[in-house]
Design a protein around this motif. Structure first.
Motif, short mmCIF file in Angstrom:
data_model
loop_
_atom_site.label_atom_id
_atom_site.label_comp_id
_atom_site.label_asym_id
_atom_site.label_seq_id
_atom_site.Cartn_x
_atom_site.Cartn_y
_atom_site.Cartn_z
N GLY A 282 45.87 37.95 43.36
CA GLY A 282 47.29 38.23 43.54
C GLY A 282 48.22 37.60 42.52
O GLY A 282 49.24 38.20 42.15
N TYR B 102 37.67 44.39 43.94
CA TYR B 102 38.68 44.65 42.90
C TYR B 102 38.33 45.90 42.10
O TYR B 102 39.20 46.76 41.84
CB TYR B 102 38.76 43.43 41.98
CG TYR B 102 39.92 43.47 41.01
CD1 TYR B 102 41.14 42.90 41.34
CD2 TYR B 102 39.79 44.05 39.75
CE1 TYR B 102 42.21 42.92 40.46
CE2 TYR B 102 40.85 44.08 38.85
CZ TYR B 102 42.06 43.51 39.22
OH TYR B 102 43.11 43.53 38.34
N PRO C 109 43.70 45.83 43.10
CA PRO C 109 44.16 44.49 43.50
C PRO C 109 44.81 44.42 44.88
O PRO C 109 44.56 43.47 45.63
CB PRO C 109 45.14 44.10 42.39
CG PRO C 109 45.55 45.39 41.76
CD PRO C 109 44.37 46.29 41.87
N GLN C 110 45.67 45.38 45.22
CA GLN C 110 46.38 45.30 46.50
C GLN C 110 45.45 45.43 47.69
O GLN C 110 45.51 44.63 48.64
CB GLN C 110 47.48 46.37 46.55
CG GLN C 110 48.62 46.11 45.56
CD GLN C 110 49.74 47.14 45.68
OE1 GLN C 110 49.51 48.27 46.10
NE2 GLN C 110 50.95 46.74 45.31
N LEU C 111 44.58 46.43 47.67
CA LEU C 111 43.64 46.60 48.78
C LEU C 111 42.56 45.52 48.78
O LEU C 111 41.99 45.22 49.82
CB LEU C 111 43.01 47.99 48.72
CG LEU C 111 43.94 49.15 49.11
CD1 LEU C 111 43.25 50.49 48.95
CD2 LEU C 111 44.42 48.97 50.56
N THR C 112 42.31 44.94 47.62
CA THR C 112 41.38 43.80 47.58
C THR C 112 41.93 42.65 48.43
O THR C 112 41.18 41.99 49.16
CB THR C 112 41.17 43.31 46.14
OG1 THR C 112 40.48 44.33 45.40
CG2 THR C 112 40.35 42.03 46.10
N GLN C 113 43.24 42.43 48.34
CA GLN C 113 43.87 41.39 49.16
C GLN C 113 43.68 41.70 50.65
O GLN C 113 43.40 40.81 51.45
CB GLN C 113 45.36 41.28 48.82
CG GLN C 113 45.66 40.81 47.41
CD GLN C 113 45.46 39.32 47.22
OE1 GLN C 113 44.43 38.77 47.58
NE2 GLN C 113 46.44 38.66 46.64
N VAL C 114 43.84 42.96 51.03
CA VAL C 114 43.66 43.36 52.43
C VAL C 114 42.23 43.07 52.88
O VAL C 114 41.99 42.51 53.95
CB VAL C 114 43.99 44.85 52.62
CG1 VAL C 114 43.65 45.30 54.04
CG2 VAL C 114 45.46 45.12 52.31
#
Length: 511
Positions: free
Chosen positions: A155, A316, A321-326
């Protein structure tokens, strides 16, 4: 009139539940123990304990690279199913004994009851398993720190230092202690919630990976592709090394036994939880694993990652990146709940060992606070966990050796009661409601062989050529732990520990 019958059940209590509590308390008293804990856990709570301890999402995510680099998809898929089958046999073996002796001592108490003429076996099992639970809890809390470090890298592009990661692990150890100090209700509810979180989280991860991955791998790749990043030339040996990922992920089904004295009809619910947690984890883990294999974009990229945990690179590459955080949030919260239950188990083990004079400071470790928590055992687990976490600052290799030793210690602890059932099949005269009948000895024998095989496999070098950085130091860590327990036995345990100490005497008891 027994103690359980003197309880004041309110008018609103269900009569059937009240009768079950009386029956459970009677069984515990027949085994020689007074009732100390309130029975506030249902089947869902007890099942959740084992699900939490297994931590299918967390174990699979944290150790996925082990199989991915040692055998690849071929080794992962077949290794998972083969190991799951044998771990299911182990669960059946342990569940049969658990149904006969539904007490919080678990593996330790079972060994003592089945082989009372050799108290050294019970002593070693108790100490080895309690340390394994503490080490596993410490490993889980460090994993949380590594997941958070991966989230920071994904992030914000910020790499946390070893000291920062260790500080987070310390905070999680202390937080685990606080939650466990609250008591049975909080842990039971969290465990029940974890079942739903595991099911829902798996669904979210599977759908996200399969829908968003830009390239889907073929069935041929998923079921037959072989990868080898170990340096070993033997294809069969490399695939076997990948088995370690499955075994590491599936350990923990026996944790249900540690809360047997806090469950209604524990002689039925605890063994069902032991077996059900493995069966459920087998299927859930298979679905999650297949989604990872279909979605992985580049195995070499995962191998070369700079993220704290390699699974982050797989996410990733597959979902951005965004869905990786989820995905990381889903797994991290599951890891938080899993780490809590290890200290729940270790604190109950310390209590059980102290009750039987197998652990020092008996009065302190048997003390319960107003939340019905054995707080001395909880905070001893926290202290050891924090000390172990410090090893990560100096050497990740040293810390990994401790983690490996925890996994081996769990398998060695499984081995003790199963070994007794194989070589002394008549050690149990009267079985509980969960009984394997004519299949008992064959199941125990197969479980025994698998435990021995895995213990040997866990100490072999996982990379070639072997050097000081990739050497498997698990044998050193386990050997050191066994030496400490041996010294403790001859110095103290041999004179103070004779086996389970009765805290309740039932007239005309046959046990």
């Amino acid at each position: 009139m027994i103690k359980a019958e003197l309880r004041d059940f309110s008018a609103g209590d269900d009569k059937e539940v009240a009768c079950d509590i009386v029956a459970s308390d009677q069984r515990l008293q027949d085994l020689g123990y007074a009732v100390e804990f309130r029975r506030e856990m249902s089947l869902f709570g007890v099942l959740g304990m084992s699900f939490c301890a297994i931590g299918i999402l967390t174990g699979m995510s944290s150790a996925f690279q082990t199989g991915l680099f040692s055998g690849g998809p071929l080794g992962l898929f077949w290794g998972w199913n083969i190991c799951s089958f044998f771990m299911f046999l182990i669960a059946l073996s342990l569940a049969e004994i658990c149904s006969t002796y539904p007490t919080m001592g678990g593996l330790y108490f079972w060994v003592c009851k089945m082989k009372p003429d050799m108290p050294i076996l019970g002593f070693f099992t108790g100490w080895l398993y309690s340390m394994a639970m503490v080490f596993t809890g410490a490993a889980g809390n460090l994993s949380i720190a590594l997941y958070l470090a991966s989230m920071a890298e994904v992030g914000q592009g910020r790499t946390l230092t070893g000291i920062e990661i260790t500080a987070i692990a310390w905070a999680m150890n202390i937080f685990s202690g606080i939650i466990n100090t609250i008591g049975t209700k909080a842990i039971g509810r969290m465990s029940a919630f974890n079942v739903w979180w595991t099911l829902g989280g798996t669904f979210v991860l599977v759908i996200t990976l399969l829908v968003k991955a830009p390239v889907k791998n073929s069935p041929e790749f998923v079921f037959t592709n072989f990868e080898n990043f170990t340096g070993w030339q033997s294809k069969g040996f490399v695939v076997l090394l990948g088995f370690l990922q499955a075994v590491y992920t599936l350990e923990g089904c026996e944790t249900a036994a540690q809360v047997a004295e806090e469950a209604v009809r524990a002689e039925i619910l605890a063994p069902l939880a032991v077996v059900g947690s493995i069966a459920g984890s087998w299927l859930i883990g298979l679905a999650y694993m297949l989604s990872l294999l279909f979605a992985v974009q580049n195995i070499a990229s995962v191998k070369a990652t700079t993220f704290a945990l390699p699974i982050s690179q797989l996410f990733y590459d597959a979902v951005g990146p965004q869905l990786t955080q989820v995905c990381l949030v889903v797994v991290t919260l599951a890891q938080v709940m899993a780490a809590f239950t290890n200290f729940t188990a270790s604190s109950r083990l310390f209590y059980a060992l102290a009750r039987d004079n197998a652990f020092p400071f008996k009065k302190q470790f048997m003390a319960l606070n107003r939340f019905q928590a054995p707080y001395w055992g909880v905070w001893t687990s926290v202290l050891i966990g924090c000390l172990i976490s410090c090893a990560y600052i100096g050497s990740a290799v040293a810390f990994n050796a401790i983690l490996s030793s925890a996994a081996i210690s769990v398998m060695l602890s499984y081995l003790q009661p199963i070994l007794i059932r194989v070589f002394w099949p008549d050690c149990i005269e009267e079985f509980g409601p969960f009984c394997l009948g004519k299949w008992s000895w064959p199941v125990n024998f197969a479980s025994f062989l698998f435990c021995v095989f895995i213990c040997v496999l866990f100490i072999l070098p996982t990379a070639y050529p072997v050097n000081v950085l990739n050497m498997n130091y698990a044998i050193v860590a386990v050997g050191g732990l066994l030496v400490i327990i041996t010294i403790n036995w001859f110095w103290w345990g041999k004179h103070s520990f004779k086996g389970p100490v009765k805290t309740w005497v039932t007239p005309n008891s046959s046990l």
